[in-house]
Design a protein around this motif. Structure first.
Motif, PDB file in Angstrom:
ATOM      1  N   PRO A   1       0.812  -1.230   0.000  1.00 52.48           N
ATOM      2  CA  PRO A   1       0.000   0.000   0.000  1.00 52.48           C
ATOM      3  C   PRO A   1       0.840   1.272   0.000  1.00 52.48           C
ATOM      4  CG  PRO A   1      -0.103  -1.095   2.137  1.00 52.48           C
ATOM      5  CD  PRO A   1       0.560  -2.047   1.201  1.00 52.48           C
ATOM      6  N   ILE A   2       2.009   1.221   0.630  1.00 50.95           N
ATOM      7  CA  ILE A   2       2.894   2.404   0.620  1.00 50.95           C
ATOM      8  C   ILE A   2       3.353   2.692  -0.798  1.00 50.95           C
ATOM      9  CG2 ILE A   2       5.123   3.309   1.389  1.00 50.95           C
ATOM     10  CD1 ILE A   2       4.763   1.706   3.975  1.00 50.95           C
ATOM     11  N   MET A   3       3.767   1.638  -1.525  1.00 56.68           N
ATOM     12  CA  MET A   3       4.221   1.810  -2.899  1.00 56.68           C
ATOM     13  C   MET A   3       3.085   2.326  -3.788  1.00 56.68           C
ATOM     14  SD  MET A   3       7.421   1.053  -2.920  1.00 56.68           S
ATOM     15  CE  MET A   3       7.748   0.855  -4.673  1.00 56.68           C
ATOM     16  N   GLN A   4       1.877   1.848  -3.527  1.00 64.92           N
ATOM     17  CA  GLN A   4       0.724   2.305  -4.312  1.00 64.92           C
ATOM     18  C   GLN A   4       0.445   3.786  -4.070  1.00 64.92           C
ATOM     19  OE1 GLN A   4      -2.457  -0.354  -3.249  1.00 64.92           O
ATOM     20  NE2 GLN A   4      -1.621  -2.072  -4.421  1.00 64.92           N
ATOM     21  N   ARG A   5       0.554   4.217  -2.806  1.00 63.19           N
ATOM     22  CA  ARG A   5       0.303   5.625  -2.488  1.00 63.19           C
ATOM     23  C   ARG A   5       1.357   6.536  -3.110  1.00 63.19           C
ATOM     24  NH1 ARG A   5      -1.051   3.586   2.744  1.00 63.19           N
ATOM     25  NH2 ARG A   5       0.962   4.282   3.597  1.00 63.19           N
ATOM     26  N   LEU A   6       2.574   6.025  -3.226  1.00 66.17           N
ATOM     27  CA  LEU A   6       3.662   6.824  -3.787  1.00 66.17           C
ATOM     28  C   LEU A   6       3.756   6.700  -5.298  1.00 66.17           C
ATOM     29  CD1 LEU A   6       6.511   6.127  -1.201  1.00 66.17           C
ATOM     30  CD2 LEU A   6       5.181   8.218  -1.447  1.00 66.17           C
ATOM     31  N   GLY A   7       2.902   5.863  -5.874  1.00 67.39           N
ATOM     32  CA  GLY A   7       3.007   5.562  -7.296  1.00 67.39           C
ATOM     33  C   GLY A   7       2.956   6.771  -8.192  1.00 67.39           C
ATOM     34  N   ASP A   8       2.078   7.722  -7.897  1.00 67.53           N
ATOM     35  CA  ASP A   8       1.898   8.904  -8.740  1.00 67.53           C
ATOM     36  C   ASP A   8       2.670  10.115  -8.233  1.00 67.53           C
ATOM     37  OD1 ASP A   8       0.162   7.474 -10.381  1.00 67.53           O
ATOM     38  OD2 ASP A   8      -1.564   7.972  -9.129  1.00 67.53           O
ATOM     39  N   ALA A   9       3.380   9.939  -7.120  1.00 62.66           N
ATOM     40  CA  ALA A   9       4.115  11.068  -6.551  1.00 62.66           C
ATOM     41  C   ALA A   9       5.447  11.265  -7.280  1.00 62.66           C
ATOM     42  CB  ALA A   9       4.366  10.816  -5.059  1.00 62.66           C
ATOM     43  N   PRO A  10       5.989  12.487  -7.260  1.00 62.89           N
ATOM     44  CA  PRO A  10       7.308  12.716  -7.874  1.00 62.89           C
ATOM     45  C   PRO A  10       8.353  11.816  -7.236  1.00 62.89           C
ATOM     46  CG  PRO A  10       6.237  14.789  -7.318  1.00 62.89           C
ATOM     47  CD  PRO A  10       5.416  13.700  -6.688  1.00 62.89           C
ATOM     48  N   SER A  11       9.324  11.407  -8.032  1.00 61.19           N
ATOM     49  CA  SER A  11      10.359  10.506  -7.538  1.00 61.19           C
ATOM     50  C   SER A  11      11.126  11.161  -6.390  1.00 61.19           C
ATOM     51  CB  SER A  11      11.325  10.148  -8.667  1.00 61.19           C
ATOM     52  OG  SER A  11      12.330   9.286  -8.197  1.00 61.19           O
ATOM     53  N   SER A  12      11.421  10.367  -5.364  1.00 58.79           N
ATOM     54  CA  SER A  12      12.155  10.866  -4.202  1.00 58.79           C
ATOM     55  C   SER A  12      13.110   9.791  -3.723  1.00 58.79           C
ATOM     56  CB  SER A  12      11.189  11.236  -3.077  1.00 58.79           C
ATOM     57  OG  SER A  12      10.506  10.067  -2.620  1.00 58.79           O
ATOM     58  N   ASP A  13      14.031  10.195  -2.827  1.00 58.93           N
ATOM     59  CA  ASP A  13      14.971   9.231  -2.266  1.00 58.93           C
ATOM     60  C   ASP A  13      14.220   8.137  -1.516  1.00 58.93           C
ATOM     61  OD1 ASP A  13      17.074  10.633  -3.291  1.00 58.93           O
ATOM     62  OD2 ASP A  13      17.527  11.718  -1.435  1.00 58.93           O
ATOM     63  N   LEU A  14      13.151   8.537  -0.800  1.00 60.15           N
ATOM     64  CA  LEU A  14      12.355   7.559  -0.063  1.00 60.15           C
ATOM     65  C   LEU A  14      11.748   6.539  -1.012  1.00 60.15           C
ATOM     66  CD1 LEU A  14      10.940   6.447   2.442  1.00 60.15           C
ATOM     67  CD2 LEU A  14       9.146   8.170   2.106  1.00 60.15           C
ATOM     68  N   GLN A  15      11.197   7.011  -2.119  1.00 66.68           N
ATOM     69  CA  GLN A  15      10.576   6.106  -3.087  1.00 66.68           C
ATOM     70  C   GLN A  15      11.602   5.135  -3.662  1.00 66.68           C
ATOM     71  OE1 GLN A  15       8.535   8.154  -6.207  1.00 66.68           O
ATOM     72  NE2 GLN A  15       7.205   6.433  -6.660  1.00 66.68           N
TER      73      GLN A  15
ATOM     74  N   LEU B   1      12.420   2.525  -1.083  1.00 62.87           N
ATOM     75  CA  LEU B   1      11.352   1.545  -0.942  1.00 62.87           C
ATOM     76  C   LEU B   1      11.359   0.532  -2.090  1.00 62.87           C
ATOM     77  CD1 LEU B   1       8.441   3.811   0.315  1.00 62.87           C
ATOM     78  CD2 LEU B   1       9.575   1.990   1.605  1.00 62.87           C
ATOM     79  N   VAL B   2      11.712   0.975  -3.288  1.00 60.55           N
ATOM     80  CA  VAL B   2      11.816   0.055  -4.429  1.00 60.55           C
ATOM     81  C   VAL B   2      12.897  -0.980  -4.160  1.00 60.55           C
ATOM     82  CG1 VAL B   2      12.489  -0.137  -6.854  1.00 60.55           C
ATOM     83  CG2 VAL B   2      10.918   1.666  -6.141  1.00 60.55           C
ATOM     84  N   VAL B   3      14.025  -0.530  -3.623  1.00 62.58           N
ATOM     85  CA  VAL B   3      15.112  -1.459  -3.283  1.00 62.58           C
ATOM     86  C   VAL B   3      14.663  -2.433  -2.205  1.00 62.58           C
ATOM     87  CG1 VAL B   3      17.427  -1.655  -2.309  1.00 62.58           C
ATOM     88  CG2 VAL B   3      16.928   0.163  -3.942  1.00 62.58           C
ATOM     89  N   ILE B   4      13.984  -1.914  -1.182  1.00 60.38           N
ATOM     90  CA  ILE B   4      13.503  -2.775  -0.099  1.00 60.38           C
ATOM     91  C   ILE B   4      12.527  -3.810  -0.641  1.00 60.38           C
ATOM     92  CG2 ILE B   4      12.113  -2.820   2.012  1.00 60.38           C
ATOM     93  CD1 ILE B   4      13.278  -0.026   2.652  1.00 60.38           C
ATOM     94  N   GLU B   5      11.607  -3.374  -1.501  1.00 61.93           N
ATOM     95  CA  GLU B   5      10.626  -4.292  -2.065  1.00 61.93           C
ATOM     96  C   GLU B   5      11.313  -5.400  -2.863  1.00 61.93           C
ATOM     97  OE1 GLU B   5       6.380  -3.860  -4.372  1.00 61.93           O
ATOM     98  OE2 GLU B   5       8.095  -2.780  -5.200  1.00 61.93           O
ATOM     99  N   ARG B   6      12.303  -5.037  -3.668  1.00 65.09           N
ATOM    100  CA  ARG B   6      13.013  -6.021  -4.473  1.00 65.09           C
ATOM    101  C   ARG B   6      13.755  -7.024  -3.587  1.00 65.09           C
ATOM    102  NH1 ARG B   6      15.679  -2.713  -7.499  1.00 65.09           N
ATOM    103  NH2 ARG B   6      17.627  -2.732  -6.325  1.00 65.09           N
TER     104      ARG B   6
END
Length: 215
Positions: A11-25, A28-33
């Motif tokens: 759900p966190i990744m979904q909420r950030l899906g349309d947001a501008p790219s950030s270090d946090l995003q 989170l992609v690395v963590i998810e992988r």
């Protein structure tokens, strides 16, 4: 615990899906992988531990192997293209017969072989899955145009925790369990498995799935 982490991440990744790219995003992609890789590692270890005590559960039945392959190709073709511009293609004989296999276990085998092919095939390469009839078997060939394996290393690829030395994909080879799982699952289902490889040209894994003798 891994499922719990994935449950919070999605759900966190979904909420950030349309947001501008950030270090946090990006973090989170690395963590998810990495969580996905950890989950695969746990599953592989579980399969191998079950095999050691003869507790692997198999439910072989008449199966449309072509359908299983098509579903796996649909799943991995996008990953292969996005990751390294690798194309995944299929070639299927006409009137392919049903075969006796546990479909979910066959999916595990194909997933491991496809991941292996993607890791070891350079950008612009091809992974081809060919389905043919071979005597009393449906033959599934998973062939890549990757770096290939030397004859010395080829003798050890089915061993647990074995990773090909000096591989271009050494950092992403995981724990070296994927092919050991392929071997264990195939043997438990009575599916033959073999491999041929030419260094610098590619590798071909072949599965021999038995056809219903009464059919």
């Amino acid at each position: 615990p891994v499922a719990t982490v994935q449950g919070y991440l999605e759900p966190i990744m979904q909420r950030l899906g349309d947001a501008p790219s950030s270090d946090l995003q990006e973090d989170l992609v690395v963590i998810e992988r990495e969580v996905e890789r950890l989950n695969r590692l746990i599953n592989d270890l579980f399969v191998l531990s079950q095999a050691e005590v003869s507790r692997l559960v198999m439910q072989p039945k008449l199966t449309d192997v072509e359908k299983v392959v098509e579903e796996m190709v649909d799943t991995f073709s996008r990953l292969a293209w996005q990751r390294a511009r690798i194309e995944v293609v299929t070639e299927v004989d006409d009137q392919l017969p049903l075969a006796i296999v546990d479909a979910s276990r066959l999916e595990q085998i194909l997933a491991n072989l496809l991941r292996n092919g993607i890791r070891h095939t350079p950008p612009g390469g091809i992974i081809a899955i060919r389905l043919t009839v071979d005597l009393n078997h449906v033959k599934i060939e998973v062939r890549d145009t990757g770096e290939g394996i030397s004859s010395e290393n080829l003798a050890h690829i089915w061993e647990r925790f074995y990773r090909v030395p000096n591989s271009q994909a050494a950092e992403e080879d995981g724990a070296g369990l994927g092919l050991a799982v392929v071997k264990e699952l195939a043997e438990a289902m009575g599916v033959g498995v073999s491999v041929k490889s030419t260094l610098g040209e590619g590798t071909c894994f072949t599965l021999y799935v038995p056809i219903d003798p009464s059919g």
